[in-house]
Design a protein around this motif. Structure first.
Motif, PDB file in Angstrom:
ATOM      1  N   VAL A 170     -68.168   9.853  71.215  1.00  0.00           N
ATOM      2  CA  VAL A 170     -68.072   9.558  72.650  1.00  0.00           C
ATOM      3  C   VAL A 170     -68.801  10.636  73.453  1.00  0.00           C
ATOM      4  CG1 VAL A 170     -66.460   9.608  74.600  1.00  0.00           C
ATOM      5  CG2 VAL A 170     -66.008   8.117  72.658  1.00  0.00           C
ATOM      6  N   GLN A 171     -68.542  11.894  73.089  1.00  0.00           N
ATOM      7  CA  GLN A 171     -69.193  13.014  73.777  1.00  0.00           C
ATOM      8  C   GLN A 171     -70.712  12.920  73.662  1.00  0.00           C
ATOM      9  OE1 GLN A 171     -67.951  16.191  75.349  1.00  0.00           O
ATOM     10  NE2 GLN A 171     -70.134  16.159  75.871  1.00  0.00           N
ATOM     11  N   ARG A 172     -71.204  12.583  72.459  1.00  0.00           N
ATOM     12  CA  ARG A 172     -72.645  12.490  72.241  1.00  0.00           C
ATOM     13  C   ARG A 172     -73.252  11.307  72.984  1.00  0.00           C
ATOM     14  NH1 ARG A 172     -74.641  14.310  66.354  1.00  0.00           N
ATOM     15  NH2 ARG A 172     -73.290  16.107  66.026  1.00  0.00           N
ATOM     16  N   TYR A 173     -72.570  10.188  72.988  1.00  0.00           N
ATOM     17  CA  TYR A 173     -73.143   8.960  73.549  1.00  0.00           C
ATOM     18  C   TYR A 173     -73.155   8.985  75.081  1.00  0.00           C
ATOM     19  CZ  TYR A 173     -74.251   3.969  73.829  1.00  0.00           C
ATOM     20  OH  TYR A 173     -74.862   2.761  74.081  1.00  0.00           O
ATOM     21  N   TYR A 174     -72.047   9.410  75.665  1.00  0.00           N
ATOM     22  CA  TYR A 174     -71.932   9.385  77.129  1.00  0.00           C
ATOM     23  C   TYR A 174     -72.210  10.734  77.778  1.00  0.00           C
ATOM     24  CZ  TYR A 174     -69.587   4.891  76.355  1.00  0.00           C
ATOM     25  OH  TYR A 174     -69.275   3.602  75.977  1.00  0.00           O
ATOM     26  N   SER A 175     -72.460  11.749  76.950  1.00  0.00           N
ATOM     27  CA  SER A 175     -72.715  13.114  77.454  1.00  0.00           C
ATOM     28  C   SER A 175     -71.526  13.660  78.233  1.00  0.00           C
ATOM     29  CB  SER A 175     -73.977  13.143  78.336  1.00  0.00           C
ATOM     30  OG  SER A 175     -75.111  12.766  77.576  1.00  0.00           O
ATOM     31  N   LYS A 176     -70.328  13.213  77.896  1.00  0.00           N
ATOM     32  CA  LYS A 176     -69.101  13.744  78.481  1.00  0.00           C
ATOM     33  C   LYS A 176     -67.936  13.314  77.597  1.00  0.00           C
ATOM     34  CE  LYS A 176     -67.172  11.938  82.129  1.00  0.00           C
ATOM     35  NZ  LYS A 176     -65.883  11.436  81.603  1.00  0.00           N
ATOM     36  N   PRO A 177     -66.887  14.113  77.536  1.00  0.00           N
ATOM     37  CA  PRO A 177     -65.730  13.717  76.725  1.00  0.00           C
ATOM     38  C   PRO A 177     -64.934  12.605  77.404  1.00  0.00           C
ATOM     39  CG  PRO A 177     -65.258  15.745  77.894  1.00  0.00           C
ATOM     40  CD  PRO A 177     -66.707  15.423  78.174  1.00  0.00           C
ATOM     41  N   ALA A 178     -64.109  11.933  76.622  1.00  0.00           N
ATOM     42  CA  ALA A 178     -63.234  10.910  77.187  1.00  0.00           C
ATOM     43  C   ALA A 178     -62.209  11.564  78.107  1.00  0.00           C
ATOM     44  CB  ALA A 178     -62.526  10.151  76.071  1.00  0.00           C
ATOM     45  N   ASP A 179     -61.956  10.927  79.228  1.00  0.00           N
ATOM     46  CA  ASP A 179     -60.941  11.433  80.150  1.00  0.00           C
ATOM     47  C   ASP A 179     -59.538  11.286  79.569  1.00  0.00           C
ATOM     48  OD1 ASP A 179     -62.907  11.970  82.113  1.00  0.00           O
ATOM     49  OD2 ASP A 179     -62.825   9.887  82.799  1.00  0.00           O
ATOM     50  N   ARG A 180     -59.326  10.187  78.855  1.00  0.00           N
ATOM     51  CA  ARG A 180     -58.032   9.902  78.243  1.00  0.00           C
ATOM     52  C   ARG A 180     -58.260   9.228  76.893  1.00  0.00           C
ATOM     53  NH1 ARG A 180     -56.543  12.801  81.657  1.00  0.00           N
ATOM     54  NH2 ARG A 180     -54.909  12.545  83.236  1.00  0.00           N
TER      55      ARG A 180
END
Length: 226
Positions: A170-180
């Motif tokens: 998720v971090q790699r794909y969206y360039s940010k960690p999941a919020d929840r």
């Protein structure tokens, strides 16, 4: 003149925001960025073109990138090939949240990661990134029990690895960690949810463990074999 500059500035800002919002990661190229020791295949699925496999009715899926992965490939003590298999679906219209979809029975099958238990509809269609796993063995029978590593994978280790990997992807794909991050599962999946709360309590912000089958191997698998 100042009013004209202000209006043009707002227009350019709006256009920039629209362009940024329209940008999506390259699904095809994402497989090349797989973490070390993992085999990863990707497939781009356009919106309103497919239903989940096996479904002939119901809502179509939204646009998303489908990941099919395997890691920790090995030969077990029983001479069989094993790996931890998983599927992950990453929607273009992401809501910032991750859902871990639990398995069931003896596992051994990677089910479509669309979040069908998160009714109404599919969690994927509500913007969740969804992941699920076969729990570290292939095939729905209990034969994996002859290999001690497969037993450990099925009990907790494969779920640990997939949960951590899903957050990394998720971090790699969206360039940010999941919020929840959340977990949902029923029966064997309910047991997995209870396991997460005890072994890895920091992994999820919420767990829905429905009808947890706490004695699957002892009360169901062996009894069925008998």
């Amino acid at each position: 003149m100042s009013q004209f500059k202000f209006s043009v500035g707002l227009g350019l800002l709006w256009a920039a925001c629209q362009t940024a919002g329209a940008q999506t990661p390259d699904c095809a190229a994402f497989a090349q960025a797989a973490p070390h020791g993992m085999r990863l295949q990707t497939e781009w699925i356009a919106g309103d073109t497919q239903r989940p496999p096996g479904m002939n009715a119901g809502p179509m899926l939204i646009a998303h990138c489908k990941l099919t992965g395997r890691m920790q490939e090995r030969i077990g003590q029983d001479g069989k090939a094993y790996h931890i298999g998983f599927e992950m679906r990453l929607p273009t219209a992401w809501n910032g949240r991750l859902l871990y979809q639990g398995g069931g029975g003896n596992d051994g099958v990677v089910r479509p990661a669309v979040g069908p238990q998160a009714a109404p509809g599919y969690a994927l269609n509500r913007g969740f990134a969804v992941v699920t796993t076969d729990a570290g063995h292939q095939g729905p029978t209990a034969d994996f029990g002859f290999d001690p590593i497969a037993r450990t994978d099925n009990a907790y280790n494969a779920h640990d690895k997939v949960a951590v990997t899903a957050k990394e992807l998720v971090q790699r794909y969206y360039s940010k960690p999941a919020d929840r991050a959340y977990f949902i599962g029923c029966s064997g999946g309910g047991r997995q949810g209870m396991m997460f709360t005890q072994r890895f309590p920091s992994y999820f912000d919420g767990v829905i463990a429905m009808a947890p089958a706490m004695r699957v191997s002892k009360g169901a698998t062996i009894a069925a074999a008998w």
